[in-house]
Write an enzyme that holds these catalytic residues in place. Structure first.
Site, mmCIF file in Angstrom:
data_model
loop_
_atom_site.group_PDB
_atom_site.id
_atom_site.type_symbol
_atom_site.label_atom_id
_atom_site.label_comp_id
_atom_site.label_asym_id
_atom_site.label_seq_id
_atom_site.Cartn_x
_atom_site.Cartn_y
_atom_site.Cartn_z
ATOM 1 N N ASP A 58 72.133 54.156 -54.640
ATOM 2 C CA ASP A 58 72.813 53.018 -54.825
ATOM 3 C C ASP A 58 73.858 52.960 -55.777
ATOM 4 O OD1 ASP A 58 73.492 50.583 -54.099
ATOM 5 O OD2 ASP A 58 71.914 49.344 -54.876
ATOM 6 N N GLY A 67 64.951 42.968 -50.048
ATOM 7 C CA GLY A 67 65.177 43.641 -48.540
ATOM 8 C C GLY A 67 66.704 44.036 -48.519
ATOM 9 N N ASP A 108 77.259 38.056 -46.987
ATOM 10 C CA ASP A 108 77.807 38.152 -45.502
ATOM 11 C C ASP A 108 77.367 39.609 -44.884
ATOM 12 O OD1 ASP A 108 79.104 40.174 -46.939
ATOM 13 O OD2 ASP A 108 81.130 39.049 -46.838
ATOM 14 N N GLY A 109 76.667 40.522 -45.636
ATOM 15 C CA GLY A 109 75.979 41.735 -45.109
ATOM 16 C C GLY A 109 77.292 42.723 -45.017
ATOM 17 N N ASP A 125 64.227 47.862 -57.585
ATOM 18 C CA ASP A 125 64.465 48.218 -56.004
ATOM 19 C C ASP A 125 65.402 49.533 -56.032
ATOM 20 O OD1 ASP A 125 65.959 45.873 -57.042
ATOM 21 O OD2 ASP A 125 67.272 46.477 -55.747
ATOM 22 N N ARG A 168 74.490 56.813 -45.195
ATOM 23 C CA ARG A 168 74.009 57.796 -45.999
ATOM 24 C C ARG A 168 72.767 58.470 -45.711
ATOM 25 N NH1 ARG A 168 72.684 53.570 -50.787
ATOM 26 N NH2 ARG A 168 70.807 52.603 -49.704
ATOM 27 N N ARG A 208 61.232 52.790 -52.469
ATOM 28 C CA ARG A 208 61.435 52.453 -53.767
ATOM 29 C C ARG A 208 60.368 51.768 -54.459
ATOM 30 N NH1 ARG A 208 67.235 50.309 -52.564
ATOM 31 N NH2 ARG A 208 67.129 50.679 -50.278
#
Length: 490
Positions: free
Chosen positions: A267, A95, A130-131, A257, A181, A188
């Site tokens: 990515d 995710g 930590d995102g 993914d 983006r 996916r």
């Protein structure tokens, strides 16, 4: 259609179709507040295509949209659920660990486009991370995705990179940033793997129908729509990876993914372009076994598509053995489609007439690949140099080869076919994001100097047009640059 000059939060029509139709795969969430947001780069053509006023995107509300902290009333930003095989190992719950789907916009052609963020903070999928994201890796995605677009390769597009004013702790402390983006979607193979793992056949069917409507509408009219979906994705991925190989692009992390249903490149983590031609080339620091080496990319794509086929089996036939047979037959077409796309691309790179028969073209291409590999030639410079050779000046290409007799013998066979130099120049770029220049520009940008990045963007945004003042951007890395290693940035 939204007029760019009248853009405000109130006038932006941000849909939430993915979240509405597939709530099981969408977790409502919001971006982490940015202490001191500052726009680093803005892709004005992309903004205009989305009906967004570039001037508005530079103000507080615009920066809020680009960081996910201010969205139109009624919008539903979500973190998307998906699974995936990472370096061959299955992870059932990945995710968006540091990303958000802000919503969907329509471009000026009426196409639905995702507005998606990376580095927008922790989500329930963060798994201890930590995102956050640092300035360097987000600018890398901006540069490389724009280069890929200019090369004519299907890709997500970078709308903007915004510095957040927050520190990000990696091996060192780095300035943080959010990438905004745009993509046809963020569906996916891993999305389907997650849906399949739930055992909810209705969810799987709704996801497949959503993908058909979004990306492959012709499949809806097929006798077996879900098989037609699979075949469309196989075809799209075969074409995409052939494009990668033809320009020497190494994705670096071809997990399921990161394999899109749309056929777009997604990515840009530890990605890079070849300097020296070598199928064993690996840039990523974490790909210690070479799984995603340059030469392995077609095989990996096929493997990923087999995992996609596994998710669709319940939709292909009532009996699993029948479904497996159906999927296997369709997957078997990947190699032929990839080979056709790659061979056609190589013919174009060599300026060969479409009338050139395979008995002549195939050994010519095979022998050239061997010559390039044995002589460690610079991939981009060599093909561009062949354009000069087609005009009678063989030295730019010949000077890159140690085996001069081998090159001369090959070039004599090739020249006898009257290659079209102008056609070659339209498919063999002068400029790619050279690895040493990417690193130089990212280091400077992290320190606050965006000039080298802007110069690099100028070069790669028109890759086929040789221009004065950009000579350094057409040269391979100096020997002092050494072996190149890339990092994911997480």
């Amino acid at each position: 259609m939204i007029e760019a000059q009248s853009t405000t939060l109130a006038t932006i029509s941000l849909d939430d179709q993915f979240a509405r139709e597939l709530p099981e795969l969408a977790m409502p969430w919001q971006g982490l507040e940015a202490p001191q947001p500052r726009l680093l780069v803005l892709n004005e053509p992309v903004a205009a295509d989305l009906g967004l006023d570039p001037a508005w995107l530079r103000n507080d509300d615009g920066l809020g949209l680009l960081t996910g902290t201010r969205v139109p009333e009624g919008a539903t930003p979500v973190a998307q659920a998906y699974a995936g095989h990472q370096f061959g190992g299955y992870s059932p719950r990945l995710g968006d660990g540091r990303a958000l789907l802000v919503g969907e916009l329509r471009d000026r052609s009426g196409r639905v486009r995702d507005l998606h963020l990376k580095g927008s903070g922790r989500t329930p999928f963060s798994r201890g991370g930590d995102g956050l994201a640092a300035v360097g890796p987000m600018l890398r995605e901006h540069v490389v995705s724009e280069a890929m677009h200019a090369l004519g390769i299907p890709t997500t597009r970078s709308l903007a990179v915004v510095a957040t004013g927050r520190e990000v702790h990696r091996e060192t402390v780095l300035p943080g940033a959010v990438l905004a983006r745009v993509a046809s979607s963020h569906l996916r193979v891993g999305t389907f793997q997650y849906a399949r793992s739930t055992g909810d056949l209705d969810l799987l069917r709704r996801l497949a129908d959503h993908a058909i409507a979004r990306h492959h509408p012709a499949a809806a009219g097929a006798e077996q729509p879900h098989l037609a979906l699979f075949e469309a994705v196989v075809s799209a991925q075969a074409s995409l990876v052939a494009h990668w190989m033809l320009v020497g692009f190494v994705h670096g992390v071809m997990n399921t993914d990161n394999t899109t249903i749309s056929g777009e490149t997604i990515d840009y983590g530890p990605c890079a372009f070849l300097d020296v031609f070598d199928p064993a080339t690996v840039f990523s620091s974490i790909d210690t076994g070479g799984r995603y080496a340059y030469g392995n990319q077609p095989v990996v794509a096929e493997w990923n598509l087999a995992r996609f086929a596994e998710t669709l089996l319940p939709l292909l036939a009532d009996e699993q053995d029948d479904a497996v047979a159906i999927a296997t037959e369709s997957l078997g077409r990947f190699r032929e489609q990839y080979s056709t796309a790659w061979s056609s691309g190589m013919r174009a790179k060599l300026g060969l007439s479409p009338d050139t028969d395979d008995a002549t073209a195939s050994p010519l291409v095979t022998d050239l690949v061997t010559l390039m590999q044995d002589n460690h030639v610079d991939h981009t410079s060599f093909f561009r140099g062949l354009g000069a050779a087609a005009r009678g000046n063989a030295e730019p290409a010949r000077s890159l080869v140690l085996d001069l007799a081998g090159f001369d013998a090959w070039a004599e066979r090739w020249s006898a076919l009257s290659p079209d130099a102008e056609a070659m120049d339209r498919v063999n770029p002068v400029y790619i994001p050279r690895n040493h220049l990417v690193e130089e520009s990212l280091t400077a940008a992290t320190a606050g100097d965006l000039a080298p990045l802007e110069r690099l963007l100028e070069a790669v945004s028109s890759p086929y047009d040789e221009r004065p003042g950009l000579e350094q951007h057409a040269l391979p890395a100096p020997e002092s640059f050494g072996a190149y290693t890339t990092f994911c940035g997480t």
